[in-house]
Design a protein around this motif. Structure first.
Motif, short mmCIF file in Angstrom:
data_model
loop_
_atom_site.label_atom_id
_atom_site.label_comp_id
_atom_site.label_asym_id
_atom_site.label_seq_id
_atom_site.Cartn_x
_atom_site.Cartn_y
_atom_site.Cartn_z
N LEU A 118 18.29 -15.39 -40.75
CA LEU A 118 18.32 -15.56 -39.10
C LEU A 118 17.32 -14.27 -38.79
CD1 LEU A 118 21.93 -16.09 -38.13
CD2 LEU A 118 19.90 -17.84 -38.24
N VAL A 119 16.40 -14.68 -37.76
CA VAL A 119 15.74 -13.81 -37.26
C VAL A 119 16.17 -13.62 -35.52
CG1 VAL A 119 13.24 -13.05 -36.26
CG2 VAL A 119 13.63 -14.59 -38.27
N CYS A 120 16.78 -12.27 -35.41
CA CYS A 120 17.56 -12.01 -34.15
C CYS A 120 16.96 -11.04 -33.26
CB CYS A 120 19.03 -11.71 -34.41
SG CYS A 120 19.90 -12.77 -35.65
N GLY A 121 16.77 -11.35 -31.98
CA GLY A 121 16.36 -10.24 -31.14
C GLY A 121 17.40 -9.25 -30.82
N ALA A 122 16.96 -8.23 -30.40
CA ALA A 122 18.15 -7.04 -30.60
C ALA A 122 19.02 -7.00 -29.26
CB ALA A 122 17.25 -5.74 -30.11
N GLY A 123 18.89 -8.08 -28.27
CA GLY A 123 19.75 -8.23 -27.31
C GLY A 123 20.78 -9.05 -27.48
N ALA A 124 20.83 -9.83 -28.76
CA ALA A 124 21.61 -10.98 -29.14
C ALA A 124 22.98 -10.32 -29.49
CB ALA A 124 21.19 -11.73 -30.37
N HIS A 125 23.82 -11.16 -29.00
CA HIS A 125 25.30 -10.61 -29.37
C HIS A 125 25.82 -11.11 -30.64
CE1 HIS A 125 26.68 -10.42 -24.48
NE2 HIS A 125 25.44 -10.17 -24.90
N GLY A 126 26.63 -10.32 -31.16
CA GLY A 126 27.12 -10.19 -32.59
C GLY A 126 27.97 -11.89 -32.64
N ILE A 127 28.72 -12.05 -31.88
CA ILE A 127 29.38 -13.45 -31.76
C ILE A 127 28.31 -14.64 -31.87
CG2 ILE A 127 29.87 -13.64 -29.36
CD1 ILE A 127 32.64 -14.97 -29.99
N LEU A 128 27.36 -14.49 -31.03
CA LEU A 128 26.07 -15.43 -31.12
C LEU A 128 25.47 -15.54 -32.43
CD1 LEU A 128 24.98 -15.21 -27.43
CD2 LEU A 128 26.68 -16.93 -28.35
N VAL A 129 25.45 -14.41 -32.85
CA VAL A 129 24.61 -14.36 -34.04
C VAL A 129 25.47 -15.03 -35.38
CG1 VAL A 129 23.72 -12.86 -36.16
CG2 VAL A 129 23.59 -12.18 -33.71
N ALA A 130 26.68 -14.83 -35.37
CA ALA A 130 27.77 -15.29 -36.23
C ALA A 130 27.76 -16.85 -36.15
CB ALA A 130 29.12 -14.75 -36.20
N SER A 131 27.95 -17.14 -34.87
CA SER A 131 28.11 -18.56 -34.52
C SER A 131 26.73 -19.59 -34.82
CB SER A 131 28.28 -18.88 -32.97
OG SER A 131 29.35 -18.29 -32.75
N ALA A 132 25.50 -18.68 -34.82
CA ALA A 132 24.15 -19.38 -34.98
C ALA A 132 24.07 -19.56 -36.60
CB ALA A 132 23.06 -18.73 -34.61
N ALA A 133 24.75 -18.61 -37.29
CA ALA A 133 24.67 -18.62 -38.75
C ALA A 133 25.57 -19.81 -39.26
CB ALA A 133 25.34 -17.31 -39.29
N ARG A 134 26.90 -20.01 -38.39
CA ARG A 134 27.94 -21.18 -38.80
C ARG A 134 27.24 -22.43 -38.66
NH1 ARG A 134 31.46 -21.10 -34.16
NH2 ARG A 134 29.66 -22.18 -33.47
N ASP A 135 26.50 -22.65 -37.61
CA ASP A 135 25.81 -23.85 -37.11
C ASP A 135 24.87 -24.37 -38.26
OD1 ASP A 135 27.64 -23.92 -35.01
OD2 ASP A 135 25.96 -23.21 -33.54
N ALA A 136 24.14 -23.30 -38.94
CA ALA A 136 22.82 -23.69 -39.63
C ALA A 136 23.49 -23.67 -40.99
CB ALA A 136 22.12 -22.50 -39.64
N GLY A 137 24.92 -23.21 -41.51
CA GLY A 137 25.49 -23.39 -42.78
C GLY A 137 25.12 -22.15 -43.52
N ILE A 138 24.87 -20.82 -43.01
CA ILE A 138 24.61 -19.75 -43.68
C ILE A 138 26.01 -18.76 -43.58
CG2 ILE A 138 23.06 -17.43 -43.41
CD1 ILE A 138 21.01 -19.13 -42.08
N ALA A 139 26.45 -18.29 -44.64
CA ALA A 139 27.48 -17.64 -45.02
C ALA A 139 26.98 -15.99 -45.03
CB ALA A 139 28.31 -18.19 -46.07
N GLY A 140 27.93 -15.23 -44.73
CA GLY A 140 27.78 -13.93 -44.92
C GLY A 140 27.65 -12.87 -43.66
#
Length: 321
Positions: A118-140
């Motif tokens: 995942l490539v994430c902007g510095a202003g992205a919230h942690g819960i949104l990063v985790a949710s984006a990873a979940r939706d893409a099938g990315i664990a960890g």
């Protein structure tokens, strides 16, 4: 018609001098800058404790190029501090010298990269990063569900929760240096330790790349729900707080040391040690930042007297006393 003091003609290329405690802030060359620059800006509303003084200047860049240009204009003449959600920070009552950089929506994007990254902007919230990873099938990256903050703060502080931290998943990050130069730093260069990095002073994280692994979205979501429920049940999330106050000493739990020292519910002014989780300080009655920081120092003293362990602050304390 006379203009308000905090409004000026951007075409002039120069912001006015700003009267601040302790003197006059230097004028800032704003020629070509498109973002919002505010002098003597109150910061209490931008931090979770809802306490503290003003920034000499608050800058909200329009985009990455705008931030680079602004820092080029500063040319290292003023100290620079990046501000995310303000969830792990005490802004002292005397305010913050120099310029506080607040990254908004233009820096909050999340993109899917190759090989479960995942490539994430510095202003992205942690819960949104985790949710984006979940939706893409990315664990960890489920642990980011449990960190109240943004990517920029995670990277600087090696943020972590539930037995994982940013150093476990960070590939590299893009930062803007105090002179406006944009560089990419691999994770190894940040020399991560517990809640600490070697990120240069004044550098502003603008983007980070995280490495995950293949995972089942349903299983990832279930783990995120488990983390969310654990936080809700154990932490005073619906109060004016700053997150975990002290680092866990090796082999010990900070909350347990605080509790054993008799500090549960301890108050100073309008600040209190949470009775729900003793490693949290809360603003219960219009606390000043001096109340909050002073309470933390008293807790440290009592813990040391009781156990011989000197706790270290995890919350950042910034600005003038």
């Amino acid at each position: 018609m006379e203009q308000p003091d905090d409004v000026w003609n951007w075409d002039s290329g120069m912001a006015p001098d700003c009267e601040v405690e302790g003197g006059i802030a230097a004028p800032i060359d704003t020629h070509g800058v498109r973002g919002k620059l505010t002098p003597d800006a109150p910061l209490a509303k931008l931090v979770w404790f809802k306490a503290g003084g003003h920034a000499d200047w608050l800058f909200e860049p329009a985009d990455l190029e705008d931030l680079k240009l602004f820092l080029e204009r500063l040319d290292g003449d003023l100290p620079v501090m990046a501000l995310g959600l303000g969830s792990n920070m005490i802004v002292r009552d005397g305010g913050v010298p120099g310029v506080v950089i607040k990254l908004g929506k233009p820096f909050a994007g999340i993109e899917l990269g190759d090989d479960h990254t995942l490539v994430c902007g510095a202003g992205a919230h942690g819960i949104l990063v985790a949710s984006a990873a979940r939706d893409a099938g990315i664990a960890g990256m489920e642990f980011m569900r449990g960190i109240p903050g943004t990517v920029g703060g995670f990277v600087r502080m090696n943020g972590g929760a539930y037995d994982r931290e940013v150093s476990d998943v960070l590939i590299d990050c893009d930062v803007i240096m105090s002179d406006g130069q944009c560089i990419t730093l691999p994770a190894v260069d940040l020399q991560y330790t517990y809640r600490h990095s070697a990120l240069p002073e004044g550098a502003v994280v603008v983007r980070a790349r995280f490495q995950g692994e293949p995972g089942d979205p349903e299983a990832i979501g279930a783990k995120m729900d488990e983390i969310g429920a654990a936080r809700e049940n154990s932490q005073p999330l619906r109060t004016k707080t700053g997150g975990s106050t002290f680092k866990n000493p090796p082999g010990r739990k900070a909350w347990q040391l605080v509790d054993e020292a008799g500090c549960r519910g301890l108050r100073r002014g309008g600040a209190q040690v949470s009775e729900k989780h003793t490693n949290f300080l809360i603003n219960v009655d219009d606390a000043t930042s001096a109340d909050i920081e002073g309470l933390g120092e008293e807790v440290k003293r009592r813990v040391y007297e009781h156990s011989g362990v000197m706790l270290e602050w995890e919350i950042q304390r910034v600005g003038r006393p």
